[in-house]
Design an enzyme around this catalytic site. Structure first.
Site, short mmCIF file in Angstrom:
data_model
loop_
_atom_site.label_atom_id
_atom_site.label_comp_id
_atom_site.label_asym_id
_atom_site.label_seq_id
_atom_site.Cartn_x
_atom_site.Cartn_y
_atom_site.Cartn_z
N CYS A 26 0.84 -1.33 -0.14
CA CYS A 26 -0.01 0.15 -0.03
C CYS A 26 0.76 1.32 0.09
CB CYS A 26 -0.85 -0.08 1.24
SG CYS A 26 -2.06 -1.29 1.59
N ASP B 270 20.22 37.57 -12.30
CA ASP B 270 19.00 37.86 -13.29
C ASP B 270 18.03 39.15 -12.60
OD1 ASP B 270 16.60 36.57 -14.76
OD2 ASP B 270 15.56 37.37 -12.79
#
Length: 494
Positions: free
Chosen positions: A34, A444
């Site tokens: 599971c 940037d």
């Protein structure tokens, strides 16, 4: 994680969905495995054992739980934040390399012997390359059985099985149901949202993720930078064409509160697992947002951004070579200009495709298709033409490899050796094309502007020093910094 028994038991007993896909719980008494968040009553700890992959569970003789369907868990984040041989091998297997080229092909791409790769995967994942590929074939078969009206014989070969008998045996072994019984159970919506499509040739399914997920910058970025003919935003969905090993596809991805709705149209169903893998990579759906956000939230100047919109993902790509070309086209120009340049390449050199819904017309051209490009036809500065032509040549002849098998450090070095490639272009490719979660863009303009507004150092060197505390998640920190701007890439389209 799966070796920390005490921690795994706590996760199972609390049904903690954050660990779905990170490990799997196998129950010795029922022989069922599971996901940790399975809604069933947790078994006694002494009856549990833990595995790193579904393939490992299957190899040990366990079958998938019919209630929690562990094969539909999000992928483990570990294989998408590492650049070692095991992680690269997993990414290649997810991209279908073993089915197309066999284990020798996988080993050759990684520069190892077959024996070395098998030993490393068995040691760390508890399963061989063939077992991992078999588990993926079983998942593909289940999806095709439950979501299409295809005859079983066609499904068997589309999923990659060598014979119908092997297909039948594998489905029974993994799911404890025959293919016919799986299809009979698929009437109406499934537990994972997959359903039989009413549109011929279309497969509809859910792509799970670990919560939280903020879709604004993720889908906003993809929509704002969409190349006409290849991508579009329509009716709340991001749509694009996909170049795939056996044909092409068109995908529509729609953000939902607890999943991403995925509609796939494929010319060859054998491409289903590869298409799903690439869509998950594009949307960064296997990330662990809790781990990322906890690390970034520890910086008091970043914490308000994280708390305001937790779960930001890094928008990535379905094709690293395509993104590298687009990154060069976008150097020092606006988003609109970059789209225009890319659209011209697509119209002139891309392969035309049929879109039943209209709007999409081409696949983005491959480096091989662009190899004969006349630089004089490019409306770019001469230096950028040289950069683009050199990049295309390196990608086409294989001297530069950008893909799931790439070593991130080697790829960076290869990019920086090309004319016109500086830190910004190299790092944005590392972030979005290679998937490095620690890629960083201190130079940037948007990052520097956001840093200054927050009281962070604004110079690249000083900001890099401060960002050391954000590692290994600096690419996610960039997303939070970018999101302080009102640029359309940071917002879902209206």
């Amino acid at each position: 994680m799966h070796t920390d028994t005490e921690r795994c038991v706590r996760a199972v007993q609390s049904k903690d969905a954050r660990f779905d896909g990170v490990f799997f719980t196998a129950v010795r008494t029922t022989r069922i495995y599971c996901r940790p968040s399975c809604p069933a009553v947790p078994p006694k700890p002494e009856n549990m054992e833990f595995h790193p992959t579904a393939a490992s569970c299957q190899r040990a003789g366990f079958r998938a739980c019919k209630r929690c369907r562990p094969d539909t868990s999000p992928g483990s984040p570990h294989w998408h934040v590492r650049a070692d041989a095991v992680a690269r091998a997993v990414r290649l297997i997810q991209d279908g390399v073993v089915d197309r080229e066999g284990v020798p092909g996988l080993a050759a791409r990684l520069g190892y012997s077959t024996r070395q790769i098998e030993r490393q995967l068995l040691t760390e994942l508890g399963a061989s390359p063939l077992a991992l590929a078999r588990a993926q074939r079983a998942q593909t078969a289940r999806l095709l059985i439950e979501t299409t009206p295809m005859p079983m014989a066609q499904i068997a070969f589309a999923a990659g099985f060598s014979s119908i008998r092997t297909f039948n045996d594998t489905v029974r072994e993994v799911f404890a149901l025959t293919p016919g019984e799986l299809r009979a159970r698929a009437r109406g919506p499934r537990a994972d949202g997959s359903r039989v499509s009413t549109t011929p040739g279309t497969i509809t399914l859910r792509l799970p993720f670990r919560a939280p997920l903020d879709p604004s910058n993720l889908f906003g970025h993809l929509a704002a930078t969409a190349v006409p003919g290849v991508e579009e935003w329509r009716d709340g969905a991001y749509r694009r064409t996909l170049a795939l090993p056996y044909g092409y596809g068109i995908v529509a991805l729609t953000p939902r509160p607890d999943h991403v709705l995925c509609r796939l149209s494929l010319t060859d169903p054998r491409d289903l697992p590869i298409a799903i893998s690439r869509c998950r990579r594009l949307l960064d759906l296997d990330a662990d947002p809790v781990a990322v956000d906890d690390q970034l939230r520890a910086d008091p100047l970043l914490a308000p951004l994280v708390d305001a919109a937790p779960g930001r993902r890094v928008p990535r790509t379905v094709d690293a070579a395509e993104f590298a070309v687009r990154a060069v086209l976008g150097q020092q120009v606006s988003t609109a200009a970059a789209r225009t340049h890319a659209a011209r390449l697509v119209t002139a050199h891309g392969v035309r495709v049929e879109d039943p819904e209209g709007g999409l017309t081409h696949l983005f051209p491959t480096p091989e298709a662009l190899a004969g490009l006349d630089p004089e036809t490019l409306a770019l500065p001469r230096s950028r033409r040289t950069t683009l032509i050199t990049l295309i040549g390196a990608l086409a002849d294989g001297s530069l490899a950008l893909g799931p098998e790439s070593d991130w450090a080697e790829a960076r070095a290869g990019l920086l050796a090309l004319p016109g490639f500086g830190p910004w272009t190299t790092e944005v490719i590392a972030m979005r094309a290679l998937g490095d979660p620690d890629a960083f863009l201190p130079g940037d303009l948007g990052v520097r502007r956001a840093a200054q507004s927050l009281g962070l150092p604004a110079t690249p060197a000083a900001l890099t020093d401060r960002a050391a505390r954000w590692r290994p998640w600096r690419a996610y920190a960039v997303q939070y910094l970018w999101a302080t701007d009102e640029h359309p890439i940071n917002h879902l389209p209206a």
